[in-house]
Design an enzyme around this catalytic site. Structure first.
Site, PDB file in Angstrom:
ATOM      1  N   SER A  18      22.039  11.189   5.364  1.00 36.86           N
ATOM      2  CA  SER A  18      21.367  10.533   6.452  1.00 36.86           C
ATOM      3  C   SER A  18      22.291  10.194   7.623  1.00 36.86           C
ATOM      4  O   SER A  18      21.815   9.938   8.726  1.00 36.86           O
ATOM      5  CB  SER A  18      20.704   9.246   5.955  1.00 36.86           C
ATOM      6  OG  SER A  18      21.680   8.331   5.494  1.00 36.86           O
ATOM      7  N   LYS A  34      27.146   4.063  12.563  1.00 40.42           N
ATOM      8  CA  LYS A  34      25.771   4.426  12.199  1.00 40.42           C
ATOM      9  C   LYS A  34      24.834   3.249  12.460  1.00 40.42           C
ATOM     10  O   LYS A  34      25.179   2.101  12.145  1.00 40.42           O
ATOM     11  CB  LYS A  34      25.753   4.796  10.714  1.00 40.42           C
ATOM     12  CG  LYS A  34      24.395   5.273  10.194  1.00 40.42           C
ATOM     13  CD  LYS A  34      24.496   5.591   8.700  1.00 40.42           C
ATOM     14  CE  LYS A  34      23.210   6.169   8.149  1.00 40.42           C
ATOM     15  NZ  LYS A  34      23.322   6.484   6.704  1.00 40.42           N
ATOM     16  N   SER A  46      24.986  10.517   1.588  1.00 42.33           N
ATOM     17  CA  SER A  46      24.715  10.453   3.033  1.00 42.33           C
ATOM     18  C   SER A  46      25.942  10.439   3.941  1.00 42.33           C
ATOM     19  O   SER A  46      25.800  10.557   5.152  1.00 42.33           O
ATOM     20  CB  SER A  46      23.857   9.235   3.364  1.00 42.33           C
ATOM     21  OG  SER A  46      22.520   9.493   3.031  1.00 42.33           O
TER      22      SER A  46
END
Lengths: 473, 97
Positions: free
Chosen positions: A149, A74, A173
């Site tokens: 997210s 990420k 997330s």
């Protein structure tokens, strides 16, 4: 398709295939899935070069524990000399100066990092629509969100663009996008994995967790990533257990599973409730003790979470001032102009909204009414879990109230977006480890996730039950 | 409504952000909606008797020996600077005469 690292590794060891082949396979899938917008950068040549080094090591029997495992990271996690955008325009050209500990530990065991994945700006969001680089699409239905997210990381695994990916979980997330994309996502106990090199959103909540297609791979990656790091003073000095070898054996009669009797259930999709009940029924018929427990303050999770995390975010994001790195406005005649205009141009709407809320709850006259109050409720929520875990070993509940929703459906209603995290935020408030595993599909063919929460630092218990359900149910 | 436009402007000033009038109105509505929801915390009885939770794992201060260690080289530290001169970050004048 390689769904299981152990199988892949034995094929690599026997010379049936090479790490270069594996990297090429995933690169081709990344190219094919470009429309999903899961990646912000792909390290095409570098990944192939690393793979050929790994192949040499495999031949010489000097390869690490994750040799040939292709991993996506990420884009809130640092990788030295690579861009680190955090999904934000304010860091568009920022290059990281060091590598995050969690990522470095994977690299040290010969994992191959294939690229950085898209995410909500500074990890703030539940739909991945808050990325300055465009929304990520759910591979099951391109008109729907992948969750957030860590949406890009979830999609990268779901669409077979890598074997494992790393995300971060501050309020769900990792688990929420894992549920919405039909993969496994794990949030470790707070303090289990070093946060060094993770761009801070809410420091007392942020955790790093892996996505994979099965629990075995999650256990292995976690085992490598976890453990004390002098660079993160909240990282705990506690021995890392052998998760990957411990999860295979389970004694059904030894475990008591809690179901939460006072779970806030308005808005819970019927198919998710039914699927959760089905799993509970399965466990019962296989000798598990099922016991109702209460989490009386869980219904205050979202409120408490939004006070504390926005407060921490408003303080953490004060560092983006246009002076030392990141976007600087062309309209910077004075330092004050530079600060205000760089931030105003660089941050997106949700980040600004949260900075505003966080600044408000910390501002003179409101600190006790909001921030301190929320810290008190946080203790009550933690105590709820402690009390429940006196009665049961693990708690089961849905990961999300609904399956993947439509892109654009909730973006104009922040509160309804926030409520998507109703089942996930409580274990970030309390710190407990939790996992989301895929357990079925709804009538529209969208994945359903089930969440398992364990005692602090009982990653083994959580992983064991998750593995058992995925293999047998 | 609890949060006024004046409050929005005050908070924006503290947070070093700038908003158009339209954005301010929208923020006012959104903040009030979220704060209304947050106010349901007030229904919890005897909350002031609960000790605030500041540190989730009860970790204590972590100290190390005060010995210098390797740190970033100047060129590295300046690598992402929007503007620089020699070994310094360059910023606009603090006081505009």
């Amino acid at each position: 398709m390689y769904n299981d690292y152990a199988v892949l590794r034995s094929d690599l060891n026997s010379g049936k295939l090479t790490a270069v082949d594996v990297v090429k396979y995933y690169l081709a899938n990344i190219e094919k899935g470009k429309h999903l917008n899961a990646f912000l950068s792909v390290f095409k040549e570098e990944a192939k070069e690393t793979a050929s080094e790994v192949d040499k090591k495999i031949k010489n029997c000097t390869a690490g524990r994750l040799a040939g495992m292709v991993v996506a990271v990420k884009d809130v996690l640092s990788l030295k000399n690579k861009t680190l955008t955090c999904g934000s325009k304010i860091l568009e050209n920022f290059e990281a100066l060091y590598t995050a500990t969690a990522v470095q530990r994977l690299i040290d065991e010969d994992a191959i990092i294939i690229g950085k994945t898209n995410c909500d700006e500074f990890a703030m969001g539940s739909s991945n629509e808050n990325s300055a680089y465009g929304a990520v699409k759910n591979p099951y239905d391109h008109t729907r969100v992948p969750g957030g997210s860590s949406g890009g990381s979830a999609v990268a695994v779901a669409a077979d663009m890598c074997m494992v990916s790393l995300g971060t979980d501050t309020g769900g997330s990792v688990r929420q996008p894992a549920a919405l994309c039909g993969v496994v996502g794990f949030k470790p106990t707070y303090g289990r994995v070093s946060r060094f090199g993770l761009t801070a959103f809410a420091s007392s909540f942020d955790t790093i967790g892996p996505f994979a297609k099965n629990v075995q791979d999650i256990a292995l990656v976690l085992e490598v990533m976890a453990g004390w790091d002098e660079k993160d003073s909240t990282c705990v000095k506690k021995e890392v257990e052998n998760y990957s070898s411990a999860i295979g054996s389970i004694n059904e009669n030894e475990m008591t599973i809690g179901i939460v009797s006072d779970l806030p259930s308005e808005g819970l999709q019927k198919e998710i409730k039914d699927t959760t009940d089905k799993v509970i029924g399965f466990l019962k018929s296989n000798g598990y003790q099922i016991k109702p427990v209460e989490l009386p303050h869980a219904k205050y999770s979202i409120q408490t979470y939004y006070i504390l995390t926005t407060a921490e975010a408003s303080s953490n994001l004060a560092r983006y001032d246009g002076a030392r790195y990141g976007h600087r406005s062309k309209d910077s005649k004075t330092t004050e102009d530079m600060n205000v205009n760089s931030r105003t141009e660089g941050f997106g709407p949700e980040v600004k909204r949260r900075i505003m809320l966080g600044t408000y709850v910390l501002s003179a006259g409101y600190y006790d009414a909001y921030y301190k109050k929320a810290q008190r409720v946080r203790r009550l929520i933690k105590q709820d879990f402690e009390n429940a875990f006196k009665e049961v070993d693990l708690i089961i509940m849905p990961t999300t109230p609904t399956t993947a929703f439509k892109i654009g459906e909730k973006i104009d209603d922040p509160l309804s977006m926030y409520l998507n995290d109703i089942f996930t935020t409580s274990s970030n408030l309390s710190g407990n480890p939790s996992i989301s595993i895929p357990v079925g599909m709804d009538n529209s063919g969208l994945p359903i996730g089930l969440q398992i929460i364990g005692r602090d630092f009982d990653e083994i218990g959580v992983l064991k039950l998750a593995n058992y359900i995925m293999r047998n149910c | 409504m609890a949060v006024t436009i004046h409050d929005v402007e005050h908070i924006a000033n503290l947070a070093k952000l700038k908003f158009s009038d339209k954005e301010k109105e929208k923020l006012q509505v959104e903040l009030n909606k979220v704060l209304d929801y947050i106010d349901t915390l007030n229904e919890i009885p005897n909350l002031d008797k609960v000790e605030p939770l500041e540190n989730i794992n009860d970790t204590e201060n972590v100290f190390r020996e005060d010995v210098p260690e390797k740190c970033l080289a100047k060129e590295e530290a300046l690598k992402n600077a929007p503007d620089k001169t020699e070994n310094f970050f360059k910023v606009p004048k603090v006081i505009d005469k």
